[in-house]
Every structure is written in structure tokens, then in C-alpha cells.
Design a protein around this motif. Structure first.
Motif, PDB file in Angstrom:
ATOM      1  N   THR A   1      53.131  74.593  32.840  1.00  0.00           N
ATOM      2  CA  THR A   1      52.115  75.077  31.899  1.00  0.00           C
ATOM      3  C   THR A   1      50.824  74.285  32.073  1.00  0.00           C
ATOM      4  O   THR A   1      49.728  74.863  32.099  1.00  0.00           O
ATOM      5  CB  THR A   1      52.613  74.952  30.447  1.00  0.00           C
ATOM      6  OG1 THR A   1      53.848  75.651  30.315  1.00  0.00           O
ATOM      7  CG2 THR A   1      51.605  75.504  29.461  1.00  0.00           C
TER       8      THR A   1
ATOM      9  N   HIS B   1      39.649  73.467  28.660  1.00  0.00           N
ATOM     10  CA  HIS B   1      40.978  73.483  29.301  1.00  0.00           C
ATOM     11  C   HIS B   1      41.289  72.137  29.954  1.00  0.00           C
ATOM     12  O   HIS B   1      42.398  71.613  29.811  1.00  0.00           O
ATOM     13  CB  HIS B   1      41.069  74.617  30.324  1.00  0.00           C
ATOM     14  CG  HIS B   1      41.274  75.948  29.706  1.00  0.00           C
ATOM     15  ND1 HIS B   1      42.501  76.404  29.290  1.00  0.00           N
ATOM     16  CD2 HIS B   1      40.395  76.940  29.419  1.00  0.00           C
ATOM     17  CE1 HIS B   1      42.384  77.608  28.777  1.00  0.00           C
ATOM     18  NE2 HIS B   1      41.107  77.966  28.837  1.00  0.00           N
TER      19      HIS B   1
ATOM     20  N   GLU C   1      45.065  84.116  33.019  1.00  0.00           N
ATOM     21  CA  GLU C   1      45.305  84.087  31.573  1.00  0.00           C
ATOM     22  C   GLU C   1      46.730  84.536  31.242  1.00  0.00           C
ATOM     23  O   GLU C   1      47.378  83.974  30.361  1.00  0.00           O
ATOM     24  CB  GLU C   1      44.276  84.962  30.841  1.00  0.00           C
ATOM     25  CG  GLU C   1      42.869  84.403  30.865  1.00  0.00           C
ATOM     26  CD  GLU C   1      42.704  83.127  30.042  1.00  0.00           C
ATOM     27  OE1 GLU C   1      43.447  82.923  29.071  1.00  0.00           O
ATOM     28  OE2 GLU C   1      41.815  82.331  30.389  1.00  0.00           O
TER      29      GLU C   1
ATOM     30  N   THR D   1      43.399  77.384  35.213  1.00  0.00           N
ATOM     31  CA  THR D   1      42.480  78.180  34.387  1.00  0.00           C
ATOM     32  C   THR D   1      41.133  77.475  34.289  1.00  0.00           C
ATOM     33  O   THR D   1      40.073  78.092  34.451  1.00  0.00           O
ATOM     34  CB  THR D   1      43.078  78.421  32.985  1.00  0.00           C
ATOM     35  OG1 THR D   1      44.332  79.106  33.120  1.00  0.00           O
ATOM     36  CG2 THR D   1      42.146  79.248  32.114  1.00  0.00           C
TER      37      THR D   1
ATOM     38  N   SER E   1      49.083  75.517  35.099  1.00  0.00           N
ATOM     39  CA  SER E   1      48.407  76.798  34.856  1.00  0.00           C
ATOM     40  C   SER E   1      47.135  76.597  34.030  1.00  0.00           C
ATOM     41  O   SER E   1      46.116  77.245  34.292  1.00  0.00           O
ATOM     42  CB  SER E   1      49.339  77.783  34.142  1.00  0.00           C
ATOM     43  OG  SER E   1      50.265  78.334  35.037  1.00  0.00           O
ATOM     44  N   ARG E   2      47.184  75.708  33.060  1.00  0.00           N
ATOM     45  CA  ARG E   2      45.979  75.425  32.264  1.00  0.00           C
ATOM     46  C   ARG E   2      44.919  74.767  33.145  1.00  0.00           C
ATOM     47  O   ARG E   2      43.734  75.068  33.045  1.00  0.00           O
ATOM     48  CB  ARG E   2      46.313  74.557  31.052  1.00  0.00           C
ATOM     49  CG  ARG E   2      45.098  74.399  30.133  1.00  0.00           C
ATOM     50  CD  ARG E   2      45.422  73.816  28.781  1.00  0.00           C
ATOM     51  NE  ARG E   2      46.348  74.578  27.991  1.00  0.00           N
ATOM     52  CZ  ARG E   2      46.050  75.709  27.339  1.00  0.00           C
ATOM     53  NH1 ARG E   2      44.843  76.225  27.434  1.00  0.00           N
ATOM     54  NH2 ARG E   2      46.960  76.307  26.603  1.00  0.00           N
ATOM     55  N   ARG E   3      45.327  73.863  34.027  1.00  0.00           N
ATOM     56  CA  ARG E   3      44.380  73.225  34.946  1.00  0.00           C
ATOM     57  C   ARG E   3      43.754  74.268  35.867  1.00  0.00           C
ATOM     58  O   ARG E   3      42.547  74.264  36.108  1.00  0.00           O
ATOM     59  CB  ARG E   3      45.075  72.140  35.779  1.00  0.00           C
ATOM     60  CG  ARG E   3      44.079  71.284  36.574  1.00  0.00           C
ATOM     61  CD  ARG E   3      44.764  70.440  37.618  1.00  0.00           C
ATOM     62  NE  ARG E   3      45.191  71.227  38.749  1.00  0.00           N
ATOM     63  CZ  ARG E   3      44.371  71.744  39.676  1.00  0.00           C
ATOM     64  NH1 ARG E   3      43.084  71.564  39.616  1.00  0.00           N
ATOM     65  NH2 ARG E   3      44.862  72.439  40.671  1.00  0.00           N
TER      66      ARG E   3
ATOM     67  N   GLU F   1      53.675  74.073  25.629  1.00  0.00           N
ATOM     68  CA  GLU F   1      52.367  73.537  26.048  1.00  0.00           C
ATOM     69  C   GLU F   1      52.465  72.325  26.971  1.00  0.00           C
ATOM     70  O   GLU F   1      51.581  72.110  27.778  1.00  0.00           O
ATOM     71  CB  GLU F   1      51.533  73.151  24.826  1.00  0.00           C
ATOM     72  CG  GLU F   1      50.841  74.300  24.162  1.00  0.00           C
ATOM     73  CD  GLU F   1      49.625  74.820  24.920  1.00  0.00           C
ATOM     74  OE1 GLU F   1      49.220  74.252  25.959  1.00  0.00           O
ATOM     75  OE2 GLU F   1      49.071  75.827  24.459  1.00  0.00           O
TER      76      GLU F   1
ATOM     77  N   GLN G   1      42.238  69.595  27.358  1.00  0.00           N
ATOM     78  CA  GLN G   1      43.596  69.820  26.846  1.00  0.00           C
ATOM     79  C   GLN G   1      44.634  69.287  27.818  1.00  0.00           C
ATOM     80  O   GLN G   1      45.599  68.629  27.404  1.00  0.00           O
ATOM     81  CB  GLN G   1      43.819  71.307  26.578  1.00  0.00           C
ATOM     82  CG  GLN G   1      43.047  71.825  25.385  1.00  0.00           C
ATOM     83  CD  GLN G   1      43.209  73.322  25.202  1.00  0.00           C
ATOM     84  OE1 GLN G   1      43.986  73.981  25.898  1.00  0.00           O
ATOM     85  NE2 GLN G   1      42.473  73.880  24.256  1.00  0.00           N
ATOM     86  N   VAL G   2      44.458  69.554  29.096  1.00  0.00           N
ATOM     87  CA  VAL G   2      45.400  69.055  30.102  1.00  0.00           C
ATOM     88  C   VAL G   2      45.393  67.530  30.096  1.00  0.00           C
ATOM     89  O   VAL G   2      46.455  66.893  30.085  1.00  0.00           O
ATOM     90  CB  VAL G   2      45.062  69.601  31.509  1.00  0.00           C
ATOM     91  CG1 VAL G   2      45.931  68.930  32.574  1.00  0.00           C
ATOM     92  CG2 VAL G   2      45.248  71.106  31.552  1.00  0.00           C
TER      93      VAL G   2
ATOM     94  N   VAL H   1      53.044  79.151  28.326  1.00  0.00           N
ATOM     95  CA  VAL H   1      53.002  78.545  26.994  1.00  0.00           C
ATOM     96  C   VAL H   1      54.159  79.092  26.157  1.00  0.00           C
ATOM     97  O   VAL H   1      54.871  78.336  25.493  1.00  0.00           O
ATOM     98  CB  VAL H   1      51.644  78.807  26.301  1.00  0.00           C
ATOM     99  CG1 VAL H   1      51.705  78.471  24.820  1.00  0.00           C
ATOM    100  CG2 VAL H   1      50.536  78.017  26.983  1.00  0.00           C
TER     101      VAL H   1
ATOM    102  N   LEU I   1      49.180  81.713  32.189  1.00  0.00           N
ATOM    103  CA  LEU I   1      49.118  80.647  31.192  1.00  0.00           C
ATOM    104  C   LEU I   1      49.823  81.055  29.903  1.00  0.00           C
ATOM    105  O   LEU I   1      50.633  80.293  29.364  1.00  0.00           O
ATOM    106  CB  LEU I   1      47.663  80.251  30.918  1.00  0.00           C
ATOM    107  CG  LEU I   1      47.452  79.188  29.848  1.00  0.00           C
ATOM    108  CD1 LEU I   1      48.189  77.893  30.179  1.00  0.00           C
ATOM    109  CD2 LEU I   1      45.955  78.928  29.667  1.00  0.00           C
TER     110      LEU I   1
END
Length: 185
Positions: A64, A87, A47, A71, A67-69, A59, A90-91, A54, A50
Motif C-alpha cells: 500500500t 501522498h 488510484e 501515486t 502504491s501511495r508513493r 494503510e 503520508q508515506v 488500502v 491504491l
């Protein structure tokens, strides 16, 4: 474990004025904890990585998005499928917007991630077309014998197995095993 965590925090504190370095260290430590099954410890670091990315990169930056992937992958392994799906979506949405012409393998890997978490939630009708799109794209861009293609194929095969389509699943899973073997040399 407390000493290890404290040591990690001490190292990160040295890079407070270098948020990109701190984010990379957080991500690396999160990946290590994730890989050895220490999910709660990984989550805090993940977290943080990420959030820093960000804040510093935005984003849509590739690091980034990665990192979101990561997460999403960690949350999936923690059994938090709804959060993971958020998540991964979003990716995927950001990669779709950034990949006109659909020529980016990362886009199709994102489709696979989303398809996998949907499968874990037994949302088979949603997962299957996503996994098929991922497989078609990765096969076109990377060929039959890439790790990414094999990983997508195995997710599709498991979905077929989960839905009692055993005769369909068998050749897909066999092709996945052959793809892994060829890719690993």
C-alpha cells in the motif's frame, strides 16, 4: 488507446473476487502507462490500485505504501505538486512510525521523494534538510555507490543549482554521476 484501455478493464474484471490480484494488475498497468507518459490513463489505474490496497491490506502495508508513493510520483510528473506532496508526506509518516532505529532504506527514499517535490515547488528551505537527511541515511545503509544514494545526491545537487550555489552543486552532481556509473556496473 480505447481498445487498450478496454482490454485492461476486461482483464481486471476477471479478478473482481481477488482484490489483491486486481490491485497488482492495476499497479502494473499504471506503472507502464506512467513510464510511457500516458499520465491520465495511469492516474485512473493508480488510484484504483491504491484504493484496493488500502481496502484489502490496510494503510501501513508495504505494498500500500508503495502504491501511495507511486501515486505521489505520478502526480508530481503531472505537475500536481501539492497533491504529490500530500501522498509523499503520508508515506514518510507511516514509514517513520514503522522504522524504529531508522534502519529502513525505504524511509530515506521517502525523504528523497518529499525533498524532490518540495524542490519542484521552490520550497528550498524545507527541501534541503530533508534531502540531506535522506543522503546521510542512504549513504550509511547502502553506501556511496547505490542507485538510491546517487538519486538523492542528484536531487540535492539540482537544489543547489536552483539556488545559484554552483560551486557547491558541481561536486555533488559529479559524485551522483559517478555513483550511477558504479551502481550500473
Amino acid at each position: 488507446m480505447r481498445q487498450q484501455r478496454r482490454a485492461g478493464v476486461t482483464v481486471l474484471e476477471q479478478f473482481e473476487d481477488q482484490p489483491e490480484v486486481a490491485a497488482a494488475l492495476n499497479q502494473t498497468l499504471a506503472d507502464i502507462y506512467h513510464d510511457i507518459g500516458l499520465y491520465e490513463q495511469a492516474h485512473e489505474l493508480q488510484e484504483s490500485a491504491l484504493a484496493l490496497r488500502v481496502e484489502t491490506l490496510g494503510e501501513n502495508h508495504p505494498r500500500t505504501l508503495e502504491s501511495r508513493r507511486q501515486t505521489g510520483a505520478l502526480l508530481m510528473d503531472m505537475g500536481r505538486y501539492g497533491d504529490s506532496e500530500t501522498h509523499f508526506r503520508q508515506v514518510l509518516n507511516r514509514r517513520r512510525a514503522a522504522a524504529p532505529g531508522n534502519q529502513d532504506p525505504a524511509l530515506y527514499a521517502s525523504l528523497r521523494d518529499l525533498g524532490a517535490v518540495l524542490r519542484w515547488q521552490a520550497k528550498y528551505d524545507q527541501a534541503e534538510p530533508i534531502l540531506i537527511e535522506s543522503l546521510e541515511g542512504l549513504t550509511r545503509l547502502e553506501g556511496d555507490d547505490s542507485i538510491e544514494t546517487a538519486a538523492t545526491r542528484i536531487n540535492l545537487g539540482w537544489l543547489m543549482n536552483d539556488t545559484s550555489r554552483f560551486t557547491e552543486a558541481e561536486p555533488v552532481l559529479k559524485a551522483a554521476a559517478e555513483g550511477f556509473a558504479k551502481a550500473e556496473g
